[in-house]
Design a protein around this motif. Sequence first.
Motif: not given
Length: 91
Positions: A20-25, A48-52, A62-71
Amino acid sequence: MNDLTGFQRDLLYVIVGADQPSGQDVKEEIEGYYSAEINHGRLYPNLDTLVNKELVEKGQLDRRTNYYAITDAGSDEIEDRREWESQYIDT
């Protein structure tokens, strides 16, 4: 995965290789691979394309940080790609 750009495919590999890396990671990891600075205007629209495409899910740490995870679909795409690549690369 054949409809992804090489950059999007690389982002997918970075995400699957992290917990679950952040965008910055993701940005830091991809910059290390590309040996170049990746600006936000390139990174986040591609994430965002990968999410879509439902290959990656985006959540909030948290309020400022998103994470990304493989589906599961993203994992399947990576597996299919690796099987295809293995036809051409002797490992």
